[in-house]
Write an enzyme that holds these catalytic residues in place. Structure first.
Site, PDB file in Angstrom:
ATOM      1  N   ASP A  87      29.564  28.909  33.712  1.00  0.00           N
ATOM      2  CA  ASP A  87      29.708  28.285  32.593  1.00  0.00           C
ATOM      3  C   ASP A  87      28.846  29.125  31.372  1.00  0.00           C
ATOM      4  OD1 ASP A  87      30.114  25.755  30.721  1.00  0.00           O
ATOM      5  OD2 ASP A  87      28.092  25.773  30.607  1.00  0.00           O
ATOM      6  N   GLU A 114      27.095  39.160  49.769  1.00  0.00           N
ATOM      7  CA  GLU A 114      26.577  39.070  51.040  1.00  0.00           C
ATOM      8  C   GLU A 114      27.547  37.880  52.269  1.00  0.00           C
ATOM      9  OE1 GLU A 114      22.621  37.782  50.784  1.00  0.00           O
ATOM     10  OE2 GLU A 114      21.961  39.464  49.354  1.00  0.00           O
TER      11      GLU A 114
END
EC number: 3.2.1.20
Length: 551
Positions: A212, A272
């Protein structure tokens, strides 16, 4: 093994899944209520996931469900790592992810990192004194000598972006409501705390994020005044025309260059984990596409962004579509856009672009097919697949503080947030209780159950065209080259490897004819449109489309 590894193992380990994907946005308060309180919840989303999977969507984006006092209905977070009780529990969320993955849907959640609620423990501590451990976690500033705010920055929700705090005897920055103080991302501790939030949800099994207000993360350290914006450069794409926020060029309160390094850190955490993606919301009326390009270029920040070009009130024309796509390509030749015509913040597009339209369903089908033929990822907002129009609400029914502030010139966002309609019942099959927003009775005839029984319905068209898009990879991932057209016609060629698909759209209420721009075209079927080919011309009915493979 993390929960992400466990649940994501049900999905293909495709790190590029997001490119050309179709994402279905869920506004949880209004999707499905299962506990009879008039507010949608996570269990309701889980129960309705087969509807989304049946459409052919690739992923869902869930608007905020975190703990919140709900002043801005979840976009004011007081705990980033828990579920608000009105929506359910973390266990409910785990069940949602498991079911979504079983159905082949990826799950993206809405992270609000630019600001928190004023009830967040971080802010409660920060405002308690000027010397506490979190004193610098938010944007605090002394007043001018005369007691007025530090500078001329404005809140997008109206008024000054600064609020006086009587305990610290300072102002704090709020780009939105006064109850939404802005975090100070110049502070490394704040960055670490937000990256920990990101990691928490990745370990919980999410497949990505919608970020956002991504261009609001940083502010100018020197707190310089924004310059005035000349009237001819103003537009209402990110704030209504009645809002003086449009009178400034927002170069100091947002869009700061420091954001690029933080986005790289955010991306490093995502990388990751297998097959994670993020889409950023860029809210800027002048530089939206340029900023989206900066944030998506290089493969080391966010994967895709959307700006407000197709969410603005501007009329959608063939020229406008071509202009926006070309502008984005110029800004980000290596970047990737995420296009949407509707979401939880704007008037539903079938109403926004309804001037002169006499066939509502044909118009809705054409717009859906155009959206899903553009180069980029696509977001569909709940109810869009039913061609729901903007709901008309009385002032007494409004919940949105933005609409209450600017009524009646701007009626806010409640009209696009009314509950989803599932059944042809007075409550739409949404809830057994009085809903948090009234259900538009004009929506009931368009309920899912009603359209299921009509093969010519807008719902069936969405399913048909999503299948057509998947069957023709050029529509999802290909390059785009615009073809010269006139009047109401929009044409372009999508190319992916050896596959080339010609797309032609008639964006008007009148039939139109186009001389085919290339030879050896093989008309495609399965998209739901009917056209007439005579010699080297194709005749399209009102709101018609034509698709052909270049042989």
């Amino acid at each position: 093994m993390t929960m992400n590894e466990t649940t994501s193992s049900l999905l293909e380990p495709d790190r590029d899944w997001w490119r050309g994907a179709v994402i279905y946005q869920i506004y949880p308060r209004s999707f499905q209520d299962t506990n009879g309180d008039g507010i949608g919840d996570l269990q309701g989303i889980t129960a309705r996931l087969p509807h989304i999977a049946g459409l052919g969507a690739d992923a869902i984006w869930i608007s905020p469900f975190f703990t919140s006092p709900m002043r801005d209905f979840g976009y004011d977070v007081s705990n980033y790592v828990d579920v608000d009780p009105i929506f359910g529990t973390l266990e409910d969320f785990d069940a949602l992810i498991a079911e979504a993955h079983r159905l082949g849907l990826r799950v993206m959640i809405d992270l609000v990192l630019s600001h928190t609620s004023d009830r967040h423990p971080w802010f409660v501590e920060s405002r308690s004194s000027r010397s506490n451990a979190k004193a610098d976690w938010y944007v605090w500033a002394d007043s001018k000598p005369d007691g007025t705010p530090p500078n001329n920055w404005l809140s997008i929700f109206g008024g000054s972006a600064w609020q006086w705090d009587p305990t610290r005897l300072q102002y704090y920055l709020h780009n939105f409501l006064t109850s939404q103080p802005d975090l100070n991302l110049h502070n490394p501790q704040v960055q670490e705390a937000l990256l920990a939030v990101e990691r928490f949800w990745l370990e919980r099994g999410v497949d990505g994020f919608r970020l956002d207000t991504i261009n609001f993360y940083f502010h100018d350290r020197e707190l310089r005044d924004n310059p005035a914006l000349v009237p001819e450069r103003r537009n209402a794409s990110t704030a209504p025309a009645v809002n003086p926020y449009n009178y400034q060029e927002h170069i100091y309160d947002k869009n700061r260059p420091e954001n690029l390094e933080f986005l790289k850190r955010f991306r490093a955490v995502m990388d990751e984990f297998p097959a994670i993606a993020a889409v950023g919301e860029v809210g800027d009326s002048q530089r939206g596409l340029e900023i989206a390009g900066e944030y998506t270029s290089g493969g080391d920040k966010v994967h895709m962004c959307y700006a407000f070009e197709f969410l603005a009130p501007d009329r959608l024309t063939p020229q406008r579509v071509a202009e926006v796509l070309r502008d984005f390509h110029r800004a980000a030749p290596e970047g990737w856009a995420c296009w949407a015509f509707s979401n939880h913040d704007v008037v539903r597009h079938v109403s926004r672009w309804a001037d002169g339209v006499t066939d509502h369903d044909a118009h809705a089908k054409l717009l859906a097919s155009l959206l899903m033929s553009l180069r980029g990822t696509v977001c569909i907002y709940q109810g869009e697949e039913l061609a729901l129009a903007e709901a008309e609400l009385d002032y007494e029914d409004l919940q949105d503080p933005y609409g209450i502030q600017f009524w009646p010139d701007f009626k806010g966002r409640d009209g696009c947030r009314t509950p989803m309609v599932w059944e042809s019942l007075p409550d739409g099959g949404f809830s057994s209780a009085t809903p948090w927003l009234p259900i538009s009775q004009s929506h009931i005839p368009r309920a899912v159950a009603v359209q299921e029984g009509d093969p010519a319905s807008v719902l069936h068209h969405y399913r048909r065209f999503l299948a057509f898009r998947k069957a023709n990879p050029a529509l999802a991932k290909g390059e785009i080259e615009f073809v010269e057209t006139r009047g109401s016609l929009l044409g372009f060629l999508r190319s992916h490897g050896n596959e080339k698909v010609f797309c032609l759209f008639n964006m008007s209420d009148e039939a139109a004819t186009k001389e085919l721009p290339m030879k050896r075209l093989e008309p495609l079927e399965g998209h739901g449109f009917v056209s007439e080919i005579l010699d080297h011309e194709v005749k399209l009915p009102a709101w018609g489309a034509f698709f052909a493979r270049l042989a």
